[in-house]
Design an enzyme around this catalytic site. Sequence first.
Site, mmCIF file in Angstrom:
data_model
loop_
_atom_site.group_PDB
_atom_site.id
_atom_site.type_symbol
_atom_site.label_atom_id
_atom_site.label_comp_id
_atom_site.label_asym_id
_atom_site.label_seq_id
_atom_site.Cartn_x
_atom_site.Cartn_y
_atom_site.Cartn_z
ATOM 1 N N ARG A 267 -8.799 1.037 9.340
ATOM 2 C CA ARG A 267 -8.352 -0.329 9.622
ATOM 3 C C ARG A 267 -9.324 -1.066 10.534
ATOM 4 O O ARG A 267 -9.076 -2.233 10.863
ATOM 5 C CB ARG A 267 -6.978 -0.290 10.294
ATOM 6 C CG ARG A 267 -5.814 -0.395 9.334
ATOM 7 C CD ARG A 267 -4.516 -0.560 10.121
ATOM 8 N NE ARG A 267 -3.521 -1.239 9.359
ATOM 9 C CZ ARG A 267 -2.432 -0.637 8.849
ATOM 10 N NH1 ARG A 267 -2.244 0.652 9.029
ATOM 11 N NH2 ARG A 267 -1.563 -1.336 8.176
ATOM 12 N N ARG B 264 0.867 -8.176 13.781
ATOM 13 C CA ARG B 264 0.228 -7.301 12.788
ATOM 14 C C ARG B 264 -0.728 -8.087 11.893
ATOM 15 O O ARG B 264 -1.802 -7.624 11.552
ATOM 16 C CB ARG B 264 1.289 -6.573 11.968
ATOM 17 C CG ARG B 264 1.881 -5.416 12.768
ATOM 18 C CD ARG B 264 3.256 -5.047 12.307
ATOM 19 N NE ARG B 264 3.259 -4.459 10.984
ATOM 20 C CZ ARG B 264 4.292 -4.501 10.165
ATOM 21 N NH1 ARG B 264 5.391 -5.142 10.531
ATOM 22 N NH2 ARG B 264 4.239 -3.913 9.011
ATOM 23 N N LYS C 118 0.827 -1.215 0.000
ATOM 24 C CA LYS C 118 0.000 0.000 0.000
ATOM 25 C C LYS C 118 0.853 1.253 0.000
ATOM 26 O O LYS C 118 0.607 2.185 -0.745
ATOM 27 C CB LYS C 118 -0.878 0.086 1.257
ATOM 28 C CG LYS C 118 -1.822 -1.042 1.485
ATOM 29 C CD LYS C 118 -2.675 -0.788 2.737
ATOM 30 C CE LYS C 118 -1.892 -0.748 4.041
ATOM 31 N NZ LYS C 118 -1.278 -2.017 4.432
ATOM 32 N N ARG D 18 11.899 -6.307 4.362
ATOM 33 C CA ARG D 18 11.844 -4.874 4.669
ATOM 34 C C ARG D 18 12.555 -4.561 5.989
ATOM 35 O O ARG D 18 13.146 -3.503 6.152
ATOM 36 C CB ARG D 18 10.382 -4.423 4.741
ATOM 37 C CG ARG D 18 10.242 -2.934 4.803
ATOM 38 C CD ARG D 18 8.817 -2.498 4.575
ATOM 39 N NE ARG D 18 7.964 -2.791 5.714
ATOM 40 C CZ ARG D 18 6.656 -2.563 5.731
ATOM 41 N NH1 ARG D 18 6.063 -2.075 4.677
ATOM 42 N NH2 ARG D 18 5.950 -2.827 6.795
ATOM 43 N N ARG E 245 12.948 -1.181 10.034
ATOM 44 C CA ARG E 245 11.743 -0.805 10.771
ATOM 45 C C ARG E 245 11.576 -1.655 12.013
ATOM 46 O O ARG E 245 11.678 -2.875 11.961
ATOM 47 C CB ARG E 245 10.517 -0.959 9.863
ATOM 48 C CG ARG E 245 10.077 0.367 9.313
ATOM 49 C CD ARG E 245 8.911 0.236 8.404
ATOM 50 N NE ARG E 245 7.698 -0.256 9.072
ATOM 51 C CZ ARG E 245 6.491 -0.113 8.541
ATOM 52 N NH1 ARG E 245 6.345 0.505 7.402
ATOM 53 N NH2 ARG E 245 5.443 -0.591 9.181
HETATM 54 P P1 ADP Z 1 1.840 -1.756 7.698
HETATM 55 O O1 ADP Z 1 0.698 -1.445 6.772
HETATM 56 O O2 ADP Z 1 3.037 -2.165 6.942
HETATM 57 O O3 ADP Z 1 1.460 -2.673 8.814
HETATM 58 P P2 ADP Z 1 1.783 0.977 8.724
HETATM 59 O O4 ADP Z 1 2.933 1.856 8.465
HETATM 60 O O5 ADP Z 1 0.528 1.232 7.969
HETATM 61 O O6 ADP Z 1 2.306 -0.482 8.486
HETATM 62 O O7 ADP Z 1 1.394 0.994 10.275
HETATM 63 C C1 ADP Z 1 2.354 0.836 11.287
HETATM 64 C C2 ADP Z 1 1.647 0.772 12.664
HETATM 65 O O8 ADP Z 1 0.920 1.997 12.936
HETATM 66 C C3 ADP Z 1 0.576 -0.320 12.811
HETATM 67 O O9 ADP Z 1 1.117 -1.571 13.125
HETATM 68 C C4 ADP Z 1 -0.295 0.260 13.934
HETATM 69 O O10 ADP Z 1 0.290 0.099 15.212
HETATM 70 C C5 ADP Z 1 -0.306 1.743 13.612
HETATM 71 N N1 ADP Z 1 -1.446 2.079 12.720
HETATM 72 C C6 ADP Z 1 -1.355 2.460 11.417
HETATM 73 N N2 ADP Z 1 -2.573 2.688 10.905
HETATM 74 C C7 ADP Z 1 -3.463 2.430 11.895
HETATM 75 C C8 ADP Z 1 -4.891 2.490 11.995
HETATM 76 N N3 ADP Z 1 -5.659 2.863 10.972
HETATM 77 N N4 ADP Z 1 -5.458 2.149 13.179
HETATM 78 C C9 ADP Z 1 -4.716 1.788 14.219
HETATM 79 N N5 ADP Z 1 -3.381 1.723 14.201
HETATM 80 C C10 ADP Z 1 -2.742 2.043 13.060
#
Ligand code: ADP
Length: 185
Positions: free
Chosen positions: A89, A145, A14, A128, A134
């Site tokens: 999410r 996750r 994404k 990654r 990260r």
């Molecule tokens: P990825 O899609 O690779 O898991 P992101 O960069 O989108 O990683 O998100 C990293 C972290 O930020 C998530 O694991 C979560 O803890 C938090 N996060 C991101 N977006 C949301 C969301 N919409 N609701 C709750 N937590 C979020």
Amino acid sequence: MPRVILMGPPGAGKGTQGEILASEWQVPKIAPGDIFRAEIKQQSDLGLKVKAYSDSGRLVPDEVVIEVIEARLRQPDTASGWILDGFPRTVAQAEALDSLLSEINQPYDSVINLDVPDQFLIERLKARAIEQGRADDTEEVIANRLEEYNAKTRPLLEFYGDKVQQIDGKPPMPEVTEAIKKFLT
Ligand code: ADP
């Protein structure tokens, strides 16, 4: 004027696709994960609040994420369109987004789901971890996750129902970009 919700499991691509499309269309890519990582780096109040969740691969509480994204979507640069990457999410986030978008009169025009099976995701996320360092790409955190995704985010596919466009996220990045663009234009 593109207003696109990009969905998909962690590691589906994404962020990469969102980045490419946002720069091509000259619209902001709005990603809670990016915002949280920047806040954590700055050790701001918000950063301190979300760090434990993000580091352990758990979703940040809805009210925190919703407030951040609402404030972001109310900024004037969203008038030209936007790409949401990683929001909503949860169903509660999707409901909050629906009411905000109708309030600011900016309905989304597409919901794209990047579809990638779990075994590919684990490999990509591990790669990654090495490439980008990260903190949330370790094996245990990746498992959390994916668990959060399956429990709380996957149900969103039903929430959006036939509005969701499924795109195969397995092919090489440029092919996925083309598939998304073909659908959007
Ligand atoms: P990825 O899609 O690779 O898991 P992101 O960069 O989108 O990683 O998100 C990293 C972290 O930020 C998530 O694991 C979560 O803890 C938090 N996060 C991101 N977006 C949301 C969301 N919409 N609701 C709750 N937590 C979020």
